[in-house]
Motif scaffolding. Structure first.
Motif, PDB file in Angstrom:
ATOM      1  N   HIS A   1       0.860  -1.194   0.000  1.00  0.00           N
ATOM      2  CA  HIS A   1       0.000   0.000   0.000  1.00  0.00           C
ATOM      3  C   HIS A   1       0.884   1.228   0.000  1.00  0.00           C
ATOM      4  O   HIS A   1       0.802   2.088   0.860  1.00  0.00           O
ATOM      5  N   MET A   2       1.771   1.257  -0.974  1.00  0.00           N
ATOM      6  CA  MET A   2       2.630   2.419  -1.168  1.00  0.00           C
ATOM      7  C   MET A   2       2.147   3.114  -2.437  1.00  0.00           C
ATOM      8  O   MET A   2       1.404   2.537  -3.221  1.00  0.00           O
ATOM      9  N   GLY A   3       2.547   4.346  -2.639  1.00  0.00           N
ATOM     10  CA  GLY A   3       2.150   5.003  -3.886  1.00  0.00           C
ATOM     11  C   GLY A   3       0.740   5.531  -3.848  1.00  0.00           C
ATOM     12  O   GLY A   3       0.210   5.865  -2.793  1.00  0.00           O
ATOM     13  N   ALA A   4       0.124   5.545  -5.033  1.00  0.00           N
ATOM     14  CA  ALA A   4      -1.168   6.227  -5.187  1.00  0.00           C
ATOM     15  C   ALA A   4      -2.331   5.350  -4.735  1.00  0.00           C
ATOM     16  O   ALA A   4      -3.274   5.118  -5.488  1.00  0.00           O
ATOM     17  N   VAL A   5      -2.257   4.852  -3.517  1.00  0.00           N
ATOM     18  CA  VAL A   5      -3.321   3.990  -2.994  1.00  0.00           C
ATOM     19  C   VAL A   5      -4.317   4.864  -2.249  1.00  0.00           C
ATOM     20  O   VAL A   5      -3.931   5.801  -1.556  1.00  0.00           O
ATOM     21  N   ASN A   6      -5.602   4.545  -2.382  1.00  0.00           N
ATOM     22  CA  ASN A   6      -6.583   5.271  -1.583  1.00  0.00           C
ATOM     23  C   ASN A   6      -7.473   4.298  -0.815  1.00  0.00           C
ATOM     24  O   ASN A   6      -7.302   3.077  -0.909  1.00  0.00           O
ATOM     25  N   GLN A   7      -8.412   4.854  -0.072  1.00  0.00           N
ATOM     26  CA  GLN A   7      -9.232   4.003   0.807  1.00  0.00           C
ATOM     27  C   GLN A   7     -10.055   2.986   0.020  1.00  0.00           C
ATOM     28  O   GLN A   7     -10.307   1.878   0.494  1.00  0.00           O
ATOM     29  N   ASN A   8     -10.451   3.359  -1.198  1.00  0.00           N
ATOM     30  CA  ASN A   8     -11.260   2.430  -1.996  1.00  0.00           C
ATOM     31  C   ASN A   8     -10.444   1.216  -2.431  1.00  0.00           C
ATOM     32  O   ASN A   8     -10.952   0.102  -2.506  1.00  0.00           O
ATOM     33  N   ASP A   9      -9.166   1.451  -2.726  1.00  0.00           N
ATOM     34  CA  ASP A   9      -8.291   0.332  -3.097  1.00  0.00           C
ATOM     35  C   ASP A   9      -8.173  -0.644  -1.936  1.00  0.00           C
ATOM     36  O   ASP A   9      -8.195  -1.858  -2.115  1.00  0.00           O
ATOM     37  N   VAL A  10      -8.027  -0.091  -0.732  1.00  0.00           N
ATOM     38  CA  VAL A  10      -7.878  -0.940   0.452  1.00  0.00           C
ATOM     39  C   VAL A  10      -9.145  -1.765   0.669  1.00  0.00           C
ATOM     40  O   VAL A  10      -9.088  -2.979   0.903  1.00  0.00           O
ATOM     41  N   VAL A  11     -10.298  -1.108   0.563  1.00  0.00           N
ATOM     42  CA  VAL A  11     -11.574  -1.811   0.767  1.00  0.00           C
ATOM     43  C   VAL A  11     -11.745  -2.899  -0.301  1.00  0.00           C
ATOM     44  O   VAL A  11     -12.087  -4.046   0.008  1.00  0.00           O
ATOM     45  N   ALA A  12     -11.447  -2.556  -1.545  1.00  0.00           N
ATOM     46  CA  ALA A  12     -11.603  -3.533  -2.633  1.00  0.00           C
ATOM     47  C   ALA A  12     -10.651  -4.714  -2.441  1.00  0.00           C
ATOM     48  O   ALA A  12     -11.027  -5.868  -2.649  1.00  0.00           O
ATOM     49  N   ALA A  13      -9.425  -4.424  -2.027  1.00  0.00           N
ATOM     50  CA  ALA A  13      -8.433  -5.498  -1.864  1.00  0.00           C
ATOM     51  C   ALA A  13      -8.852  -6.440  -0.740  1.00  0.00           C
ATOM     52  O   ALA A  13      -8.757  -7.664  -0.874  1.00  0.00           O
ATOM     53  N   LEU A  14      -9.305  -5.864   0.362  1.00  0.00           N
ATOM     54  CA  LEU A  14      -9.727  -6.717   1.489  1.00  0.00           C
ATOM     55  C   LEU A  14     -10.954  -7.544   1.112  1.00  0.00           C
ATOM     56  O   LEU A  14     -11.059  -8.718   1.473  1.00  0.00           O
ATOM     57  N   ALA A  15     -11.855  -6.943   0.347  1.00  0.00           N
ATOM     58  CA  ALA A  15     -13.056  -7.678  -0.068  1.00  0.00           C
ATOM     59  C   ALA A  15     -12.670  -8.849  -0.972  1.00  0.00           C
ATOM     60  O   ALA A  15     -13.170  -9.970  -0.808  1.00  0.00           O
ATOM     61  N   ALA A  16     -11.763  -8.600  -1.910  1.00  0.00           N
ATOM     62  CA  ALA A  16     -11.322  -9.674  -2.814  1.00  0.00           C
ATOM     63  C   ALA A  16     -10.614 -10.772  -2.011  1.00  0.00           C
ATOM     64  O   ALA A  16     -10.779 -11.963  -2.296  1.00  0.00           O
ATOM     65  N   LEU A  17      -9.847 -10.375  -1.009  1.00  0.00           N
ATOM     66  CA  LEU A  17      -9.138 -11.350  -0.174  1.00  0.00           C
ATOM     67  C   LEU A  17     -10.135 -12.210   0.609  1.00  0.00           C
ATOM     68  O   LEU A  17      -9.986 -13.435   0.685  1.00  0.00           O
ATOM     69  N   GLU A  18     -11.149 -11.581   1.160  1.00  0.00           N
ATOM     70  CA  GLU A  18     -12.184 -12.347   1.888  1.00  0.00           C
ATOM     71  C   GLU A  18     -12.836 -13.385   0.984  1.00  0.00           C
ATOM     72  O   GLU A  18     -12.954 -14.563   1.348  1.00  0.00           O
ATOM     73  N   ARG A  19     -13.222 -12.966  -0.205  1.00  0.00           N
ATOM     74  CA  ARG A  19     -13.912 -13.903  -1.120  1.00  0.00           C
ATOM     75  C   ARG A  19     -12.967 -15.020  -1.557  1.00  0.00           C
ATOM     76  O   ARG A  19     -13.354 -16.184  -1.600  1.00  0.00           O
TER      77      ARG A  19
END
Ligand code: PMP
Length: 393
Positions: free
Chosen positions: A348-366
């Motif tokens: 989570h370096m660079g041009a990451v925002n809160q939506n990227d974090v939410v999307a990544a965690l959601a994909a990880l859960e699934r």
């Protein structure tokens, strides 16, 4: 599923690049011998000093190459053969610097920590008191997600009159760095991480007079033409003065992108930037904990740029990465020898925002669910959302 273009890279570089930055590379005619290029290059090195808290006008080198080149160039140019180098290693990249130091003819020693921890300061101090020419530390160890306490280590380096070299490849422009105030002599980094520029520039900053003198005094020991910093110095200086000089062809279009990206970074403001990365990192850590996973780095030493996560027993990192990737989010495989086969890394370096974090965690859960792990959908997201909401995001 959506085509590649919309993939979210949650890797430790290359990161997702900003279009405004990339557009600056689209010039068809931009040569390294034009006054325009000299001016842009000069701007880039001046801006970089502000990003790392470097006062004065000591040299910043933009070398065509990667972070490893910048590190090796520092080792070859500042330390003569036989130099005693203390590498304080928190993992894979720390260990790599022992190898480099050995290969270029130094006499390195290593202090290591278990994955997720730092080497205690008193152990570093005890070792330094034996007498070393240089100490090397990795600011953020990308294999474990541990951040070093550079300020405290800088005090020790000064006390023992040791050249202090910091690998900031996974930290610079996302984690706080005040090289002039913290007694750091050398900072190296690379373009493809939090600087948000495609791979191809290794950055090396000589932050102190001590480092600059070491480069000059050691010149006759340097057995490399390409990496000869005294020659590159003439080029960097010329560009800052709006003049042209040549040692080897610079990464012209990447320099254009870097100058633009640094402009964007400084516009965001360093404090805002450090805070954004810290908040998103906390959301990631709380998110994976919410899913029942454990974070490799101890909380008090956890970095803002990368998080290594232990996986439940029976979940293979390669398969999980594939399952997450099939959901258009890209995570990174473990590289620390002790973490292979049982962990995964979220960048989570660079041009990451809160939506990227939410999307990544959601994909990880699934993905974890698809692979049979006992994860309640939404458990990680809820925890991450609480962090984001608590920060007003
Ligand atoms: N140091 C650290 C902390 C890194 O994360 C990396 C790359 N992942 C490197 C050094 C090496 O940089 P490069 O791949 O640009 O040579």
């Amino acid at each position: 599923m959506y085509p590649d273009e919309r993939r979210i890279l949650m890797t430790p570089g290359p990161v997702v690049f900003n279009m405004e930055t990339l557009k600056h590379m689209l010039s068809t005619a931009h040569e390294h011998t034009s006054p325009d290029f000299a001016q842009i290059h000069g701007e880039a090195t001046r801006k970089f000093r502000r990003v790392i808290g470097m006062r004065g006008d000591l040299p910043v080198f933009l070398l065509p190459g990667s972070g490893t080149l910048a590190f090796e160039a520092a080792m070859v140019n500042l330390l003569k053969p036989g130099s005693r180098v203390l590498v304080v290693s928190y993992g894979f990249f720390g260990d790599r610097w022992v190898t480099v130091s050995e290969l270029v003819g130094h006499s390195p020693a290593r202090l290591s920590s278990p994955p997720g921890e730092r080497v205690p300061l008193h152990e570093v101090e005890e070792e330094l008191s034996k007498g070393y020419d240089a100490m090397v530390i990795t600011h953020v160890e990308t294999s474990t997600g541990v951040r070093a306490n550079v300020e405290e280590l800088g005090k020790l380096a000064r006390k023992h009159d040791t050249l202090f070299v910091v690998d900031g490849v996974s930290s610079i422009a996302a984690e706080l760095m005040n090289c002039s105030d913290w007694g750091v002599d050398v900072v190296i980094t690379a373009s493809q991480k939090a600087l948000e520029v495609p791979p191809g520039i290794g950055v090396l900053a000589l932050c102190s007079e001590k480092a600059f003198s070491a480069m000059q005094e050691n010149e006759r020991h340097v057995r490399s033409f390409y990496m000869r910093l005294t020659e590159w110095f003439k080029v960097m200086k010329a560009y800052e003065e709006g003049r042209i000089a040549y040692h080897a062809t610079p990464a012209t279009h990447l320099v254009l992108a870097l100058e633009r990206s640094l402009e964007k970074i400084l516009r965001e403001g360093m404090e805002n930037r450090h805070r954004r990365h810290a908040v998103l990192a906390r959301a990631v850590r709380e998110g994976v904990r919410g899913m029942g996973l454990a974070v490799v780095a101890h909380e008090e030493v956890a970095a803002s740029t990368i998080t290594a996560v232990y996986l439940p027993a029976g979940i293979d990192p390669g398969e999980l990465r594939g399952a997450v990737r099939a959901r258009n989010v890209v995570l990174a495989m473990p590289i620390h020898p002790a973490l292979r086969g049982r962990s995964i890394r979220i960048g989570h370096m660079g041009a990451v925002n809160q939506n990227d974090v939410v999307a990544a965690l959601a994909a990880l859960e699934r993905a974890l669910r698809v692979m049979g792990a006992k994860v309640e959908l939404g458990s990680g997201l809820r925890a991450a959302q609480e962090v984001l909401l608590g920060e007003g995001l």
